[in-house]
Motif scaffolding. Structure first.
Motif, mmCIF file in Angstrom:
data_model
loop_
_atom_site.group_PDB
_atom_site.id
_atom_site.type_symbol
_atom_site.label_atom_id
_atom_site.label_comp_id
_atom_site.label_asym_id
_atom_site.label_seq_id
_atom_site.Cartn_x
_atom_site.Cartn_y
_atom_site.Cartn_z
ATOM 1 N N LEU A 91 0.839 -1.198 0.000
ATOM 2 C CA LEU A 91 0.000 0.000 0.000
ATOM 3 C C LEU A 91 0.876 1.251 0.000
ATOM 4 N N MET A 92 1.912 1.233 0.853
ATOM 5 C CA MET A 92 2.788 2.391 0.963
ATOM 6 C C MET A 92 3.574 2.596 -0.346
ATOM 7 N N GLY A 93 4.115 1.504 -0.892
ATOM 8 C CA GLY A 93 4.867 1.598 -2.142
ATOM 9 C C GLY A 93 3.975 2.082 -3.271
ATOM 10 N N GLY A 94 2.783 1.521 -3.359
ATOM 11 C CA GLY A 94 1.847 1.918 -4.407
ATOM 12 C C GLY A 94 1.439 3.377 -4.264
ATOM 13 N N PHE A 95 1.274 3.810 -3.008
ATOM 14 C CA PHE A 95 0.902 5.208 -2.770
ATOM 15 C C PHE A 95 2.029 6.146 -3.200
ATOM 16 N N CYS A 96 3.267 5.806 -2.851
ATOM 17 C CA CYS A 96 4.409 6.659 -3.236
ATOM 18 C C CYS A 96 4.507 6.742 -4.756
ATOM 19 N N ALA A 97 4.346 5.607 -5.440
ATOM 20 C CA ALA A 97 4.418 5.610 -6.897
ATOM 21 C C ALA A 97 3.304 6.473 -7.483
ATOM 22 N N THR A 98 2.087 6.330 -6.956
ATOM 23 C CA THR A 98 0.956 7.117 -7.447
ATOM 24 C C THR A 98 1.207 8.601 -7.216
ATOM 25 N N ALA A 99 1.746 8.922 -6.028
ATOM 26 C CA ALA A 99 2.002 10.326 -5.717
ATOM 27 C C ALA A 99 2.988 10.934 -6.707
ATOM 28 N N VAL A 100 4.048 10.189 -7.004
ATOM 29 C CA VAL A 100 5.023 10.683 -7.985
ATOM 30 C C VAL A 100 4.362 10.827 -9.352
ATOM 31 N N GLY A 101 3.587 9.828 -9.752
ATOM 32 C CA GLY A 101 2.929 9.845 -11.058
ATOM 33 C C GLY A 101 1.953 11.000 -11.211
ATOM 34 N N LEU A 102 1.296 11.363 -10.118
ATOM 35 C CA LEU A 102 0.302 12.442 -10.196
ATOM 36 C C LEU A 102 0.930 13.825 -10.066
ATOM 37 N N THR A 103 2.141 13.885 -9.497
ATOM 38 C CA THR A 103 2.735 15.181 -9.190
ATOM 39 C C THR A 103 3.688 15.669 -10.277
ATOM 40 N N LEU A 104 4.556 14.775 -10.790
ATOM 41 C CA LEU A 104 5.614 15.219 -11.692
ATOM 42 C C LEU A 104 5.175 15.086 -13.150
ATOM 43 N N PRO A 105 5.083 16.201 -13.887
ATOM 44 C CA PRO A 105 4.701 16.118 -15.303
ATOM 45 C C PRO A 105 5.923 15.835 -16.170
#
Lengths: 355, 315
Positions: A91-105
């Protein structure tokens, strides 16, 4: 009572095979008791997972997080640690990946490695805490990893709506852009529109790397030595505490990567209020695969097949989809009580010799 | 502050009781030398058995159905715990893995059966236990308002079981033998104790108590079987360690969890707590447990032989 098998791996393969047979028999019995025909049921179950290129792709994709969570649990087992917290690390790993994917264009080619790195870090940090507590204070990892599961559950429960709220629903994040997804066109086309993605290759690479570390490096030797006998390893000059923390860290990194393959691979957003069951299934995968990386991969593919076929079976014939989970749990029970199977094998051999 | 405390106290106690009885079950199992992380699954099967019995019987006996359901839940828990007992006592299986298999099997099998019975996989019961005020005691100052109003009969049942358990563990020959099996099974064996039977009885007790814990959730605050007890079985396991494997210790530990969780759940409507972010309140009990585990690690009272299979020849 010793077994006469030549090699340990042959023995565990026989045990795994018989455990699967018993699990399927128990499932057949349940299907029959509830008034359906087991043969038709199983035919639909396996058809559902294999009958077209697209469904084979879906089965591979369903297996991907299971390969990684199984690898995570198996790796920790080698050092004598029971990582029951793979769910929280995913959950934590998936959340970090999602956060990066949603934040960095950023373009795909730069973004994907960053997401993977974030997932690995997230999972590793989540597992280092119980690892350190085990090494320094001898706190049992079963309880501490479960506490970490719930801590990640609540952090994500509040962090997703606060920072990455979905367009329509409060209970999930926004969908990640295409450039942030592990899905790639050529793979989707190759499998006729299946959701199979690059995660599968990441999982295979992880299996190879972990097999190499365990069998061919000093680090792997030390980790296994700590697992076999902590005190003997310490006497031989191995730093036990360092190896415990390291083992949990790598296990967490694998689970974190597994989380990334779920949330930015198979899916394209993260939901709140769910601890991914794939983390607990990792225990089953590792056990059936006898804690070997390759064994875990095959076990994960088999469980992935059961999971991906259960929906089709449920649609065609009135058998509840939970039959797949029941079969898996039964397999695990039989794998755990492998002594029973070994006795059975010995008994059959003895009879043959007697005749 | 006082009115808020009076308002949330019944909820805190309602949340504490299933944890307490389940942890007490775990205590019997672990003190006899069998680690039982299948408590979560045993709670689920108890909740399933109880829900099924109550839902079927309520139209026939509206008054007695709940109590019959409690009995059925405990029996279901016992039957299911035999799987764990057989694996860990007869077959010397890894107890943690056997417990994990119990958890997985319970969650899958009960929902599978429930779907065949109700179609949805959930089982609703018509009504659970009523909240009652204890006559006379409820009019006492302070404690009357906190402990004797709005109580469930099941709460008193569990507290009576707790008292009996304490007596059995520390004041009877059986309790002494049970603790000996968990500390030094070979010594117990050479003194003529049947380690296998003592461990079987202890695991069955853990099944009965966890089953009771599962059904108490159903008949007090949830009212519906859903195939999960959302991690309460694992929380009970943590409370067992937090409470240092002692009946009164786990009473304190589970009450702490019950109270902290209730505060987190009602924080939105309490002005004093509304300023604290919910996430901190939700995470608080788990973080405190981690810290407590570190603090207690120096003086751990864990049964020495917990998790180790007993073999006659190995001395």
């Amino acid at each position: 009572m010793k077994l006469q098998f030549k090699k340990g791996s042959a023995k565990s393969a026989v045990v795994a095979f018989l455990a699967i047979i018993f699990g399927l028999l128990a499932g057949a019995l349940l299907i029959a008791v509830t008034g359906s025909d087991p043969f038709t049921g199983y035919a639909y179950l396996f058809k559902g997972g294999l009958m077209s290129t697209e469904r084979i792709g879906d089965t591979l994709a369903t297996s991907t997080p299971l390969i990684l969570s199984g690898l995570s649990v198996a790796f920790a087992f080698k050092t004598g640690l029971f990582n029951i917290g793979a769910s929280g690390q995913m959950l934590m790993g998936g959340f970090c990946a999602t956060a990066v994917g949603l934040t960095l264009p950023l373009p795909f080619i730069i973004l994907l490695p960053l997401e993977i790195l974030a997932a690995i870090m997230g999972g590793a940090i989540w597992a280092v805490v119980p690892g350190f507590m085990k090494a320094r204070f001898n706190v049992h990892e079963v309880v501490s990893t479960i506490m970490m599961n719930w801590i990640s559950y609540w952090i994500i429960y509040y962090a997703v709506p606060a920072y990455f709220k979905g367009q329509f629903l409060e209970t999930e994040s926004r969908a990640i852009p295409d450039a942030a997804s592990m899905k790639v066109n050529w793979l989707t086309h190759l499998f006729d529109g299946s959701f199979v993605n690059l995660g599968l290759f990441l999982a295979i690479v992880a299996v190879i790397i972990i097999a190499f570390i365990l069998n061919r490096t000093v680090m792997g030797y030390e980790l296994k030595a700590v697992g076999y006998n902590r005190f003997a390893a310490e006497y031989a000059g191995i730093n036990v505490n360092r190896n415990i923390v390291l083992s949990m860290m790598i296990a967490g990194a694998l689970a974190g990567l597994g989380g990334a393959t779920m949330y930015i691979g198979n899916a394209s957003n993260i939901q709140i209020g769910i601890l991914p069951s794939q983390g607990f299934d990792g225990i089953a995968v590792a056990l059936l695969g006898a804690n070997s990386p390759l064994g875990s991969m095959f076990a994960a593919l088999f469980f992935g097949l059961l999971y991906s076929g259960k929906g089709f079976m449920n649609a065609m014939i009135q058998i509840p989809p939970e039959i797949a989970d029941t079969i898996i749990a039964t397999i695990i029970y039989f794998a755990a009580t492998s002594v029973l199977i070994e006795r059975l094998v010995n008994m059959l051999r003895f009879r043959k010799r007697g005749q | 502050m006082w009115t808020i405390l009076v308002q949330i106290f019944p909820y805190a106690i309602a949340f504490t009781i299933p944890l307490l009885i389940t942890a007490l079950g775990g205590l019997f199992s672990e003190r006899s030398g069998v680690v039982n992380i299948g408590l979560e699954g045993l709670m689920v099967v108890g909740s399933f058995g109880g829900a099924l019995a109550i839902a079927k019987l309520q139209p026939v006996f509206p008054n007695g159905a709940v109590w019959i359901g409690i009995g059925v839940a405990m029996l279901t828990g016992i039957v299911f715990s035999l799987l764990h007992a057989f694996a860990s006592i007869n077959l010397n299986a890894n107890q943690v893995i056997s417990g994990t298999a119990i958890n997985m099997l319970a969650g899958a099998l009960t929902v599978f059966l429930a779907r065949n019975i109700t179609g949805s996989g959930n089982i609703r019961i018509g009504s659970g236990l009523p909240r009652i005020d204890i006559p006379i005691l409820s009019s006492l100052p302070i404690v009357g308002k906190l402990f004797f109003t709005q109580t469930y009969a099941s709460t008193w049942l569990v507290l009576v079981i707790l008292a009996i358990s304490w007596y059995v563990l520390y004041k009877t020959a059986f309790g002494l033998r049970l603790r000996a099996c968990g500390e030094h099974p070979h010594a117990a064996d050479s003194a003529g104790v049947n380690v296998f039977w003592v461990r079987y009885i202890a695991v069955m007790l853990s099944g009965a108590f966890a089953g009771l814990g599962g059904v108490v959730i159903l008949i007090t605050y949830s009212g519906e079987f859903t195939g999960s007890v959302s991690g309460l079985g694992f929380l009970a396991l943590a409370a067992l360690i937090f409470g240092q494997w002692k009946p009164l210790g786990i009473l304190g530990a589970t009450f702490f969890f019950g109270f902290a969780s209730t505060i987190a759940n009602v924080s939105q409507v309490m002005p004093a707590l509304a300023s604290i972010p919910s996430v901190i309140l939700k995470v608080f009990p788990y973080v405190v447990t981690l810290i407590a585990l570190i603090v207690f690690s120096k003086s751990s009272q864990a049964p020495r032989a917990a998790g180790e299979p007993f073999e006659h020849g190995k001395r």
